[in-house]
Motif scaffolding. Structure first.
Motif, PDB file in Angstrom:
ATOM      1  N   TRP A   1      44.001 -19.499 -36.842  1.00  0.00           N
ATOM      2  CA  TRP A   1      44.603 -20.293 -36.575  1.00  0.00           C
ATOM      3  C   TRP A   1      44.893 -21.877 -37.219  1.00  0.00           C
ATOM      4  O   TRP A   1      46.190 -21.936 -37.375  1.00  0.00           O
ATOM      5  CB  TRP A   1      43.444 -21.646 -35.476  1.00  0.00           C
ATOM      6  N   LEU A   2      44.535 -21.172 -38.436  1.00  0.00           N
ATOM      7  CA  LEU A   2      45.305 -22.311 -39.995  1.00  0.00           C
ATOM      8  C   LEU A   2      46.220 -21.369 -40.108  1.00  0.00           C
ATOM      9  O   LEU A   2      47.621 -21.406 -40.752  1.00  0.00           O
ATOM     10  CB  LEU A   2      44.556 -22.479 -40.779  1.00  0.00           C
TER      11      LEU A   2
ATOM     12  N   ALA B   1      42.690 -27.053 -35.755  1.00  0.00           N
ATOM     13  CA  ALA B   1      43.526 -25.478 -36.459  1.00  0.00           C
ATOM     14  C   ALA B   1      44.220 -25.243 -35.219  1.00  0.00           C
ATOM     15  O   ALA B   1      45.650 -25.420 -35.323  1.00  0.00           O
ATOM     16  CB  ALA B   1      43.017 -25.055 -37.160  1.00  0.00           C
TER      17      ALA B   1
END
Length: 254
Positions: free
Chosen positions: A156-157, A241
């Motif tokens: 997700w980052l 994130a």
């Protein structure tokens, strides 16, 4: 509605996985660097490193190598997402009756599958090099759970980077600090062997608690509070994130 979303996610995940199958060098490249590091540390540097325990150095360092494997692999998620953004794929999907969230989840699930394959390859090579564990099935499940959370948090980052980057290089460059982070942790040497400020940082950054938890599970030792600290870090990073990634995505497609 739920079945519609799941169906869209399955189709878009299949699309991304097909791209990987057509160019398996992605997975191979991801596994090469960690394997090279294992060879270097075990056969060249390992004899000079005192870990303060009787376990083999390959057993000691493998948890950190697995995190480096994942940190290397998630760069491809940002790269593929950036190419989709630049190629106008998202605009085409918007004109189709598909769930908007499934576009991102297709990339995320592809990252999960490809990184787990890379991790399996690295563990296999480590076994050839002498890695041994008497960990129970439950301990292996716990290790898998920690690694899956780590993959999702970093992916997700990567989604944030892929959506925000202006260039291809910028999309994948964010992963470099993540790859370097295990080197300032307990992944390769005990933190008490480091200078004061470095040791403090190593003790309080998330990689150390994650590495220590995996190492204890492999060694059939009590994990204590380390695993709760590791889970708190992973769930926190994942939640933050995910929130930022979804917010950026909505702005992009609005």
């Amino acid at each position: 509605m739920t079945s519609h979303v799941l169906s869209d996610m399955r189709v878009l995940t299949g699309r991304s996985l097909t791209h990987i199958l057509r160019s398996p060098d992605t997975i191979i490249t991801t596994a090469i660097t960690p394997i090279a590091l294992m060879l270097l540390f075990v056969y060249v540097l390992g004899g000079a490193i005192n870990t303060g325990s009787d376990e083999s150095y390959i057993n000691y360092m493998l948890p950190g190598i697995l995190l480096i494997t994942i940190a290397s692999g998630i760069a491809y998620t940002a790269y593929r997402l950036f190419l989709d953004m630049q190629g106008g794929i998202f605009e085409r999907f918007q004109s189709m009756p598909i769930a908007r969230s499934s576009v991102l989840w297709g990339h995320v699930l592809t990252s999960l599958v490809s990184n787990l394959i890379s991790v399996a390859i690295v563990i296999g090579v480590a076994a050839i090099m002498g890695f041994r564990t008497g960990a129970s099935f439950g301990a292996w499940l716990a290790v898998a759970g920690i690694l899956i959370l780590f993959i999702l948090a970093l992916t997700w980052l990567a989604v944030i980077a892929g959506l925000s980057a202006k260039t291809v290089d910028g999309a994948s460059a964010f992963s470099y600090p993540l790859i370097f982070l295990p080197f300032i942790s307990s992944a390769f040497v005990p933190t008490d062997s480091m200078p004061g400020p470095v040791a403090w940082f190593a003790e309080h950054q998330p990689v150390t608690s994650i590495v220590n938890s995996i190492r204890s599970l492999f060694a059939e030792q009590p994990v204590g509070a380390e695993i709760w600290i590791a889970l708190a870090w992973l769930v926190g990073i994942l939640a933050v994130a995910y929130g930022f990634a979804v917010g950026i995505y909505r702005k992009k497609i609005s």
